[in-house]
Design a protein around this motif. Structure first.
Motif, short mmCIF file in Angstrom:
data_model
loop_
_atom_site.label_atom_id
_atom_site.label_comp_id
_atom_site.label_asym_id
_atom_site.label_seq_id
_atom_site.Cartn_x
_atom_site.Cartn_y
_atom_site.Cartn_z
N GLU A 94 -0.01 5.20 3.31
CA GLU A 94 1.00 6.63 4.10
C GLU A 94 2.74 6.14 3.37
O GLU A 94 3.71 7.20 3.39
CB GLU A 94 1.38 7.05 5.76
CG GLU A 94 1.95 8.11 6.05
CD GLU A 94 1.29 7.94 7.86
OE1 GLU A 94 2.38 9.06 7.92
OE2 GLU A 94 0.28 7.44 8.38
N PHE A 95 2.87 5.16 4.08
CA PHE A 95 4.71 4.72 3.42
C PHE A 95 5.21 4.95 2.34
O PHE A 95 6.19 5.56 1.79
CB PHE A 95 5.01 3.30 3.78
CG PHE A 95 6.31 2.62 3.84
CD1 PHE A 95 6.76 2.64 5.07
CD2 PHE A 95 6.05 1.80 2.13
CE1 PHE A 95 8.47 2.01 4.38
CE2 PHE A 95 7.43 1.88 1.66
CZ PHE A 95 8.95 1.76 3.36
N ASN A 98 5.66 8.69 1.73
CA ASN A 98 6.48 9.07 2.14
C ASN A 98 7.93 8.27 1.58
O ASN A 98 9.40 8.85 2.04
CB ASN A 98 6.31 9.01 3.64
CG ASN A 98 5.83 10.02 3.97
OD1 ASN A 98 5.44 11.30 3.65
ND2 ASN A 98 4.56 9.59 4.69
N ASP A 99 7.90 7.33 0.43
CA ASP A 99 9.04 6.71 0.57
C ASP A 99 9.64 7.35 -0.54
O ASP A 99 9.15 8.48 -1.29
CB ASP A 99 8.81 5.39 -0.14
CG ASP A 99 9.76 4.22 -0.27
OD1 ASP A 99 11.14 4.31 0.73
OD2 ASP A 99 9.47 3.50 -0.79
N TYR A 135 2.09 -5.55 -0.13
CA TYR A 135 2.89 -5.51 1.00
C TYR A 135 4.60 -6.40 1.03
O TYR A 135 5.84 -5.82 0.47
CB TYR A 135 2.28 -5.65 2.23
CG TYR A 135 2.30 -5.33 3.58
CD1 TYR A 135 3.17 -4.18 4.24
CD2 TYR A 135 0.92 -4.65 3.73
CE1 TYR A 135 2.48 -3.59 5.30
CE2 TYR A 135 0.66 -3.95 4.05
CZ TYR A 135 1.02 -3.41 5.43
OH TYR A 135 1.00 -2.43 5.91
N GLU A 138 5.96 -4.39 -1.76
CA GLU A 138 6.76 -3.06 -1.88
C GLU A 138 8.13 -3.36 -1.40
O GLU A 138 9.34 -3.40 -0.55
CB GLU A 138 6.45 -2.54 -0.74
CG GLU A 138 5.40 -2.06 -1.59
CD GLU A 138 5.44 -0.40 -2.06
OE1 GLU A 138 6.33 -0.31 -1.90
OE2 GLU A 138 4.72 -0.40 -3.54
N THR A 224 9.11 8.95 8.51
CA THR A 224 7.19 8.72 7.99
C THR A 224 6.23 9.09 9.44
O THR A 224 7.16 8.45 10.94
CB THR A 224 6.61 7.16 7.89
OG1 THR A 224 7.60 6.72 8.69
CG2 THR A 224 7.68 7.39 6.85
N SER A 226 3.49 8.01 13.06
CA SER A 226 3.02 6.68 13.16
C SER A 226 1.84 7.21 12.95
O SER A 226 1.33 7.83 13.20
CB SER A 226 3.62 6.59 14.60
OG SER A 226 3.40 7.74 15.27
#
Length: 226
Positions: A94-95, A98-99, A135, A138, A224, A226
């Protein structure tokens, strides 16, 4: 007199033969003794070696039993960890969605591969390792300034540069247009007033010039969920 000499000679020869025989027997006894001592030493050494191997075997058996217990524990723990890994993957996907859309294809491919791994039969440890790797990548993007080539939605070739996650800029290859990504409106905005700054940012990212201050658009980041 002659007879006595003959008898004495015979006695001497007999005694000499006896001494030689005794010497040979003694030598044989000594050799036997040496061989016996060697065999006893070998037997003692073999006994110590066997004792050592027995201890090693016992230690290995204990280690195997410990590992089996750990594996059994991990199998049970994995049932609880799997949902956590799925939540972490969902948050990451999701991050990225939306980034700022820099290196979109590369990052989307990484998420797709990771999704296959998370849904597959890979061990929990491997899933966790791959998730942490994504992770970290990113996280590094947010500290980097990098330029790359790509295309705009209308198909025009362009050079792009992202400055961490602060801003994402572009300049068309024909030099006719420059602009930035509006994170709030989620669309590209042409703005030639930043053309010089965009060119400078691309040159800095490619290490063609020394880093310097830049006046670039910094649009508001999209929130974003949650």
């Amino acid at each position: 007199m002659t007879c006595r000499r003959r008898v004495m000679a015979t006695c001497v020869r007999t005694l000499g033969g006896a001494l030689l025989a005794a010497a040979a027997a003694l030598a044989t006894a000594e050799e036997a003794g040496v061989e016996y001592a060697r065999l006893m030493a070998d037997a003692d050494s073999l006994e110590r070696y066997n004792a050592q191997r027995e201890k090693i075997l016992e230690s290995q058996q204990a280690e195997i039993a410990s590992l089996e217990a750990q594996v059994a524990g991990l199998a049970e723990t994995g049932l609880a960890v799997q949902p956590l890994l799925q939540r972490m993957f969902g948050a990451l996907a999701e991050f990225v969605a939306n980034d700022l859309p820099f290196l979109s294809e590369e990052r989307r491919d990484r998420i797709d591969r990771l999704e296959e791994i998370m849904a597959g039969e890979s061990p929990i440890a491997e899933k966790f390792r791959r998730l942490m790797e994504a992770y970290r990548i990113e996280l590094e993007y947010g500290r980097a300034m990098a330029a790359y080539r790509g295309t705009l939605p209308d198909g025009r070739a362009a050079q792009f540069v992202h400055i961490g996650r602060v801003t994402l800029l572009y300049r068309t290859d024909d030099g006719s247009e420059g602009g930035y990504w509006d994170a709030e409106a989620r669309q590209w905005v042409a703005d030639s007033s930043y053309f010089r700054a965009i060119s400078d940012a691309i040159a800095m990212a490619n290490e063609e010039v020394t880093p310097d201050l830049l006046a670039v658009p910094v649009p508001a980041a999209a929130e974003t969920r949650s």
